[in-house]
Scaffold this motif. Structure first.
Motif, PDB file in Angstrom:
ATOM      1  N   VAL A 198     -23.286   5.298  74.144  1.00 49.88           N
ATOM      2  CA  VAL A 198     -22.729   6.415  74.912  1.00 49.88           C
ATOM      3  C   VAL A 198     -21.279   6.124  75.285  1.00 49.88           C
ATOM      4  N   ASN A 199     -21.025   4.903  75.697  1.00 52.99           N
ATOM      5  CA  ASN A 199     -19.679   4.483  76.077  1.00 52.99           C
ATOM      6  C   ASN A 199     -18.706   4.625  74.911  1.00 52.99           C
ATOM      7  N   CYS A 200     -19.116   4.168  73.740  1.00 57.01           N
ATOM      8  CA  CYS A 200     -18.250   4.232  72.558  1.00 57.01           C
ATOM      9  C   CYS A 200     -18.073   5.668  72.067  1.00 57.01           C
ATOM     10  N   ALA A 201     -19.095   6.501  72.237  1.00 57.52           N
ATOM     11  CA  ALA A 201     -18.974   7.908  71.856  1.00 57.52           C
ATOM     12  C   ALA A 201     -17.912   8.605  72.698  1.00 57.52           C
ATOM     13  N   ALA A 202     -17.883   8.298  73.997  1.00 54.43           N
ATOM     14  CA  ALA A 202     -16.867   8.881  74.876  1.00 54.43           C
ATOM     15  C   ALA A 202     -15.474   8.411  74.478  1.00 54.43           C
ATOM     16  N   ILE A 203     -15.354   7.150  74.117  1.00 54.89           N
ATOM     17  CA  ILE A 203     -14.062   6.610  73.673  1.00 54.89           C
ATOM     18  C   ILE A 203     -13.560   7.368  72.449  1.00 54.89           C
ATOM     19  N   TRP A 204     -14.457   7.625  71.517  1.00 54.93           N
ATOM     20  CA  TRP A 204     -14.072   8.309  70.279  1.00 54.93           C
ATOM     21  C   TRP A 204     -13.648   9.751  70.547  1.00 54.93           C
ATOM     22  N   VAL A 205     -14.359  10.440  71.435  1.00 58.60           N
ATOM     23  CA  VAL A 205     -14.018  11.831  71.761  1.00 58.60           C
ATOM     24  C   VAL A 205     -12.627  11.909  72.383  1.00 58.60           C
ATOM     25  N   VAL A 206     -12.331  11.008  73.307  1.00 51.78           N
ATOM     26  CA  VAL A 206     -11.006  10.993  73.931  1.00 51.78           C
ATOM     27  C   VAL A 206      -9.925  10.728  72.889  1.00 51.78           C
ATOM     28  N   SER A 207     -10.209   9.823  71.962  1.00 55.39           N
ATOM     29  CA  SER A 207      -9.215   9.510  70.928  1.00 55.39           C
ATOM     30  C   SER A 207      -8.977  10.697  69.996  1.00 55.39           C
ATOM     31  N   MET A 208     -10.013  11.512  69.761  1.00 49.84           N
ATOM     32  CA  MET A 208      -9.826  12.713  68.940  1.00 49.84           C
ATOM     33  C   MET A 208      -8.868  13.686  69.610  1.00 49.84           C
ATOM     34  N   VAL A 209      -9.030  13.862  70.915  1.00 51.95           N
ATOM     35  CA  VAL A 209      -8.119  14.736  71.658  1.00 51.95           C
ATOM     36  C   VAL A 209      -6.696  14.183  71.599  1.00 51.95           C
TER      37      VAL A 209
END
Length: 329
Positions: A39-50
């Motif tokens: 879950v933590n890494c998924a949030a990191i990836w979403v922020v990086s996409m933005v």
């Protein structure tokens, strides 16, 4: 001087976010940590996409994903480390080992990276040494981590005092004695060693990006003409983090016979923790454009532990950080 001020300001924000990104989850049940890290890494990836969209999608270098894989591998051990030795000492140890790896690889040119020089090398060495010393000081701090018989069902951090008080009220003196005896046993040593390994992985996770940047001016390199702007590589780094964490979680699900230990209460805190880490990384990479990696790494790595330090270590790390930054003037 303006670039120095911008770099230090970005570093300060990164230190605050890095040092507190696990606070939202410290009282939440995380089990063995596998679901939380995904879950933590998924949030990191979403922020990086933005962030990638805001930067107008710069060229993607798959080699930079290797750093994300290395980071995600080290991140697997976070929950076991915190349960074994506590959050403060855990961040302290992996921050110190990360400091050594990151600073040395940039300063001496490890992993094919072009070594960077400073105008005042003595100050740079003294600054990095003092930042490391601030971490070593707190090896003498005794941690109180309660060992729970069912470690998968306890929060990431629990209140040892209140737990022992409840046990005392119930007359379970044997449990208290057993917990005290186990506080200095093998789990503590293994937790410290695991934190060192995790820190070394953290410290080397940014080497692929530095390698790409250092070879961008080489005509015979496949990375010739690559961007030297650090923020252009955050998305690739975070993509590697998410891919690796997904692979690890898939292997975990298979090993658990498709019955992973999922803790729903860890979802929102895990997302917030990932958001804070991603924002901290953007601030750090921004600081690298004004300073150098071997300058920012001691400030960042020792600054993580600084969130849990007392006045003495705070003074030492501030002096060390200033010496490291001034060494480039």
């Amino acid at each position: 001087m303006t670039h120095l001020a911008y770099g230090i300001a970005a570093n300060v924000v990164a230190v605050l976010l890095y040092g507190s990104n696990y606070v939202p989850v410290k009282r939440i049940e995380t089990g063995d940590g596998m679901f939380f890290q995904w879950v933590n890494c998924a949030a990191i990836w979403v922020v990086s996409m933005v962030g990638d969209l805001m930067l107008q999608s710069p060229k993607f270098y798959p080699f930079a994903m290797l750093g994300g894989v290395i980071w995600a591998t080290g991140n697997l051990a976070v929950v076991p480390i915190v349960k074994a030795i506590g959050l403060g000492l855990g961040i302290l140890i992996w921050g110190s080992s990360s400091l050594l790896m990151g600073w040395a690889s940039s300063r001496f040119g490890w992993f094919g990276i072009v070594a960077e020089d400073v105008s005042r090398p003595i100050l740079n060495f003294c600054g990095a040494g003092l930042c490391l010393l601030s971490g070593l000081i707190f090896f003498f701090v005794k941690t109180d981590v309660e060992l729970h018989p069912d470690s998968d069902s306890m929060p990431l951090l629990i209140d040892r005092v209140s737990t022992l008080t409840q046990q005392c009220d119930s007359g379970d003196l044997k449990s208290i004695h057993h917990a005290v005896l186990q506080s200095d046993s093998c789990p503590f040593i293994s937790g410290c060693l695991l934190a060192v390994v995790s820190g070394l992985l953290y410290g080397s996770s940014f080497a692929p990006i530095l390698y790409i940047k250092s070879h961008s001016s080489c005509h015979d390199s496949m990375f010739h003409g690559a961007s030297v702007y650090d923020l252009d590589y955050v998305y690739a780094q975070c993509s590697g983090i998410f891919v690796a964490s997904t692979v690890y979680f898939t292997i975990y699900c298979a090993a658990m016979n498709n019955r992973p230990r999922v803790y729903s209460r860890a979802i929102l805190p895990g997302l917030l923790s990932g958001l804070m880490w991603a924002l901290a990384t953007y601030c750090w990479f921004l600081a690298n454009n004004y300073l150098s990696a071997f300058v920012t790494f001691p400030i960042i790595s020792a600054g993580l532990a600084n969130c849990f330090m007392f006045f003495m270590a705070t003074c030492v790390i501030l002096i060390g950080s200033l010496l490291t930054a001034i060494s480039t003037l």
